[in-house]
Design a protein around this motif. Structure first.
Motif, short mmCIF file in Angstrom:
data_model
loop_
_atom_site.label_atom_id
_atom_site.label_comp_id
_atom_site.label_asym_id
_atom_site.label_seq_id
_atom_site.Cartn_x
_atom_site.Cartn_y
_atom_site.Cartn_z
N CYS A 371 8.31 -9.92 43.56
CA CYS A 371 8.76 -9.34 42.29
C CYS A 371 7.60 -9.04 41.35
CB CYS A 371 9.68 -10.34 41.59
SG CYS A 371 11.37 -10.26 42.20
N ILE A 372 7.78 -8.05 40.51
CA ILE A 372 6.81 -7.81 39.44
C ILE A 372 7.00 -8.91 38.40
CG2 ILE A 372 6.04 -6.26 37.62
CD1 ILE A 372 6.47 -3.94 39.45
N ASP A 373 5.90 -9.59 38.09
CA ASP A 373 5.90 -10.89 37.41
C ASP A 373 4.83 -10.88 36.32
OD1 ASP A 373 6.14 -14.21 38.29
OD2 ASP A 373 4.24 -13.58 37.42
N VAL A 374 5.16 -11.48 35.17
CA VAL A 374 4.14 -11.64 34.13
C VAL A 374 3.52 -13.02 34.32
CG1 VAL A 374 3.63 -11.58 31.67
CG2 VAL A 374 5.59 -10.28 32.56
N PRO A 375 2.22 -13.09 34.66
CA PRO A 375 1.62 -14.38 35.00
C PRO A 375 1.82 -15.41 33.89
CG PRO A 375 0.08 -12.61 35.44
CD PRO A 375 1.26 -11.99 34.75
N ASN A 376 2.17 -16.60 34.30
CA ASN A 376 2.27 -17.77 33.40
C ASN A 376 3.21 -17.54 32.21
OD1 ASN A 376 0.31 -19.03 35.01
ND2 ASN A 376 -1.28 -17.88 33.94
N VAL A 385 0.36 -7.37 34.95
CA VAL A 385 1.45 -7.88 35.78
C VAL A 385 1.03 -7.90 37.24
CG1 VAL A 385 3.26 -7.26 34.15
CG2 VAL A 385 2.58 -5.62 35.92
N GLN A 386 1.71 -8.75 38.00
CA GLN A 386 1.32 -9.00 39.39
C GLN A 386 2.57 -9.07 40.26
OE1 GLN A 386 -0.40 -12.97 39.28
NE2 GLN A 386 1.56 -13.95 38.85
N LEU A 387 2.35 -9.17 41.56
CA LEU A 387 3.44 -9.51 42.49
C LEU A 387 3.53 -11.02 42.57
CD1 LEU A 387 3.07 -7.34 45.73
CD2 LEU A 387 4.72 -7.05 43.87
N TYR A 388 4.74 -11.54 42.64
CA TYR A 388 4.91 -12.98 42.86
C TYR A 388 6.27 -13.21 43.50
CZ TYR A 388 3.35 -17.73 42.34
OH TYR A 388 2.89 -18.98 42.63
N ASP A 389 6.39 -14.34 44.21
CA ASP A 389 7.68 -14.68 44.83
C ASP A 389 8.78 -14.58 43.77
OD1 ASP A 389 6.44 -15.34 47.23
OD2 ASP A 389 6.09 -17.40 46.60
N CYS A 390 9.91 -13.95 44.13
CA CYS A 390 10.98 -13.75 43.16
C CYS A 390 11.66 -15.08 42.84
CB CYS A 390 12.02 -12.79 43.74
SG CYS A 390 11.34 -11.17 44.14
N HIS A 391 11.85 -15.35 41.54
CA HIS A 391 12.57 -16.57 41.16
C HIS A 391 13.56 -16.31 40.04
CE1 HIS A 391 9.74 -16.44 37.91
NE2 HIS A 391 8.72 -16.80 38.65
N GLY A 392 13.62 -15.09 39.56
CA GLY A 392 14.66 -14.71 38.61
C GLY A 392 14.47 -15.23 37.20
N GLN A 393 13.32 -15.82 36.87
CA GLN A 393 13.14 -16.31 35.51
C GLN A 393 12.71 -15.18 34.56
OE1 GLN A 393 10.67 -19.79 36.06
NE2 GLN A 393 12.18 -20.64 37.46
N SER A 394 12.58 -15.54 33.27
CA SER A 394 12.43 -14.50 32.24
C SER A 394 11.22 -13.60 32.47
CB SER A 394 12.32 -15.16 30.86
OG SER A 394 11.14 -15.95 30.81
N ASN A 395 10.17 -14.12 33.09
CA ASN A 395 8.97 -13.30 33.28
C ASN A 395 9.08 -12.38 34.48
OD1 ASN A 395 8.89 -15.61 34.91
ND2 ASN A 395 6.67 -15.51 35.15
N GLN A 396 10.27 -12.37 35.11
CA GLN A 396 10.52 -11.39 36.18
C GLN A 396 11.78 -10.59 35.89
OE1 GLN A 396 10.62 -13.45 39.96
NE2 GLN A 396 8.42 -13.88 39.93
N GLN A 426 0.33 -3.54 32.49
CA GLN A 426 0.32 -4.76 31.69
C GLN A 426 1.59 -4.83 30.85
OE1 GLN A 426 -3.14 -3.99 29.21
NE2 GLN A 426 -2.13 -2.35 28.07
N ILE A 427 1.73 -5.91 30.07
CA ILE A 427 2.80 -5.92 29.07
C ILE A 427 2.17 -5.67 27.70
CG2 ILE A 427 4.44 -7.34 30.31
CD1 ILE A 427 3.49 -9.72 28.52
N TYR A 428 2.95 -5.02 26.85
CA TYR A 428 2.45 -4.72 25.51
C TYR A 428 3.68 -4.57 24.60
CZ TYR A 428 -1.47 -3.47 22.58
OH TYR A 428 -2.47 -3.50 21.65
N SER A 429 3.51 -4.88 23.33
CA SER A 429 4.62 -4.70 22.39
C SER A 429 5.14 -3.27 22.50
CB SER A 429 4.15 -4.91 20.95
OG SER A 429 3.49 -6.13 20.84
N CYS A 430 6.46 -3.12 22.53
CA CYS A 430 7.02 -1.78 22.71
C CYS A 430 6.67 -0.90 21.51
CB CYS A 430 8.54 -1.86 22.86
SG CYS A 430 9.04 -2.82 24.30
N ASN A 431 6.19 0.30 21.79
CA ASN A 431 5.75 1.17 20.70
C ASN A 431 6.28 2.60 20.83
OD1 ASN A 431 4.24 2.30 22.73
ND2 ASN A 431 2.34 1.23 22.16
N GLY A 432 7.15 2.84 21.82
CA GLY A 432 7.79 4.15 21.94
C GLY A 432 6.90 5.23 22.54
#
Ligand code: G3I
Length: 483
Positions: A371-376, A385-396, A426-432
């Motif tokens: 899954c596409i995952d936000v590290p830590n 963002v990175q690939l990581y085993d899917c676990h369904g938590q908020s960062n995925q 990456q992740i960034y505050s949404c700015n439209g």
């Protein structure tokens, strides 16, 4: 009759698709799919390749140098800064300052990085030069583990072992060889365990001529490694046609023969005495003729930056002007058959009928199942963002909004840090803005509205970073939104 390969069929399909689009889309699609690119990196990217340069940290303050480098190239090799004497000056005390400086410069300009090099008889720190036997073997293993851990998930390739053969095809009698003939495979096995996300290369010079003993020596080693499952992904042919050597007529045979063993090949340190246009054009053509030749790196930007500056062996003169050889390289790159769906396809992606609207979803890589995952669970602007085993938590958990954003944690957006090949995702505050808008396409790709390029990942491993890259139709660019 020659049987059609998968690649041939793919090219044929692309050609047919492009023709069909031209027919139905005449007047709508203004861009010529085959328009010649005007920089080396862009020209190479048309056929899914890169064009790189060696970069010296000490020159990053020279704006004439960085201007050319940032404009022309999309891959960087640190010329000296990731070598053992630079990264481990005292035993088990590591220094990544200069290597990081180059890595940060490269990635902030949308370029990828080749690591160079982990195990080599030359440029060893003094303490390593005086070791032998088990102590040296253990020091080599520790060096590979620690340096690769520092760059884990960040580098496209690593030259794990450099220049381990003599001209007659036998092993070079270095202190590393003195630790036992298995030192090279131990280095590769250690490297794979240390960072499974990067491609592991053997790199050497004078292995361009297929009938040369050294070429055969390296070839036999790679063949042996592949047959015994020793992890090796690529062979770097340095391609120093300088100091008396020149382009052999059988260079393409060498490239295709290595590739046939199941490894990528790359030209990793190209330079040519007086920048002969025929030799530069020829070496480029040999690469573009071999599907698994993934890219070319020249060993410096301007002649004045070269380790052999008196031979004027590079593509830019000391004043930064393009030389005739530049044009021969660019033309050869532009002549390569495109492997990338060209403008009509990428510019008009078909939005999927089924991106989950509103609800949250995982973004699952089809090749990796990860899954596409936000590290830590980072909430920081700029976290890649990175690939990581899917676990369904908020960062995925991503939400595809009506305005084409992919949001995470409610207020952060999936964001492209640039629009070129290799730009960080990456992740960034949404700015439209359009670098935060994505088309989720029916063909399984997710394309940036601003760039037209695809979400891409060059490994299937945990920690592999997501980037932008020209859409290639390959499995490493296929993702599914799964609610
Ligand atoms: O930075 C020091 C400087 O402080 C000192 O005053 C000066 C005095 O000699 O040396 C400087 O370091 C030099 C370094 O380049 C940075 O310029 C080293 O002496 C010099 O040995 C080193 O040469 C490098 C060479 O590898 C070492 O083997 C070249 O820059 C680099 O282009 C070259 O690259 C190699 C590849 O890694 C492997 N393939 C062959 C290729 C060409 O030799």
């Amino acid at each position: 009759m020659k049987q059609m390969t998968r690649r041939d069929r793919y090219r044929l399909a692309l050609t047919s698709a492009a023709s069909a689009l031209v027919l139905v889309g005449a007047g709508i699609v203004a861009t010529n799919a085959n328009a010649a690119a005007t920089t080396l990196g862009a020209a190479a990217a048309q056929s899914g390749r890169y064009f790189g340069t060696a970069i010296a940290a000490g020159r990053l303050g020279d704006s004439a140098y960085t201007t050319i480098a940032a404009r022309e190239f999309n891959m960087v090799t640190p010329e000296n800064e990731m070598k053992p004497d630079a990264t481990e000056p005292q035993q088990n005390q590591f220094n990544f300052t200069a290597g990081d400086q180059i890595y940060n410069w490269a990635t902030s300009h949308g370029m990828r990085v080749r690591g160079h090099t982990l195990a080599w008889h030359s440029q060893q720190p003094g303490w390593m030069q005086s070791l032998s036997g088990t102590a040296l073997r253990n020091a080599m293993i520790n060096h590979i583990q620690k340096v690769m851990a520092h760059y884990q998930g960040k580098l496209a390739y690593w030259d794990v072992v450099n220049e381990a053969f003599n001209e007659d095809g036998s092993r070079r009698q270095s202190n590393l060889q003195g630790t036992g003939n298995d030192w090279i495979e131990v280095a590769f096995r250690t490297a794979r365990a240390a960072d499974p996300s990067t491609k592991l290369c053997y790199n050497d010079y004078n292995i361009e001529n297929w009938s040369y003993a050294k070429t055969q020596g390296v070839y036999n080693m790679v063949k042996d490694f592949k047959s015994r499952g020793v992890p090796i992904d690529c062979v770097g042919l340095q391609t120093h046609f300088t100091g008396g050597s020149s382009l052999p007529s059988n260079f393409q045979t060498t490239l295709s023969s290595f590739a046939a063993l199941g490894v990528d090949v790359a030209l990793t340190e190209a330079d040519v005495t007086n920048a002969s246009t025929t030799q530069y054009g020829g070496l480029t053509q040999a690469c573009v003729n071999v599907p698994r030749c993934v890219g070319i790196t020249v060993w410096g930007v301007r002649d004045s930056d070269s380790w052999r500056s008196s031979e004027s062996p590079l593509l830019f003169d000391g004043s930064g002007n393009k030389k005739a050889a530049y044009t021969s390289v660019l033309n050869a790159l532009n002549s390569a058959p495109p492997t990338t769906p060209s403008t009509p396809i990428t510019a008009s992606p078909t939005p999927s009928s089924t991106p989950p609207a509103g609800g949250s979803a995982r973004i699952v890589g089809s090749q990796s199942g990860r899954c596409i995952d936000v590290p830590n669970v980072s909430h920081n602007n700029g976290t890649r963002v990175q690939l990581y085993d899917c676990h369904g938590q908020s960062n995925q958990s991503w939400t595809y909004t009506a305005s084409k954003q992919l949001t995470v944690y409610g207020n952060m957006c999936l964001d492209a840090a640039g629009s070129g090949n290799g730009a960080a995702i990456q992740i960034y505050s949404c700015n439209g803005q359009t670098n935060q808008q994505w088309n989720v396409n029916s063909n399984g790709t997710i394309t940036g509205v601003q760039s037209g390029r695809c979400l891409d990942v060059w490994s299937t491993a945990n920690g592999a970073q997501i980037q932008l890259y020209s859409c290639s139709g390959q499995a490493n660019q296929q993702f599914k939104l799964v609610s």
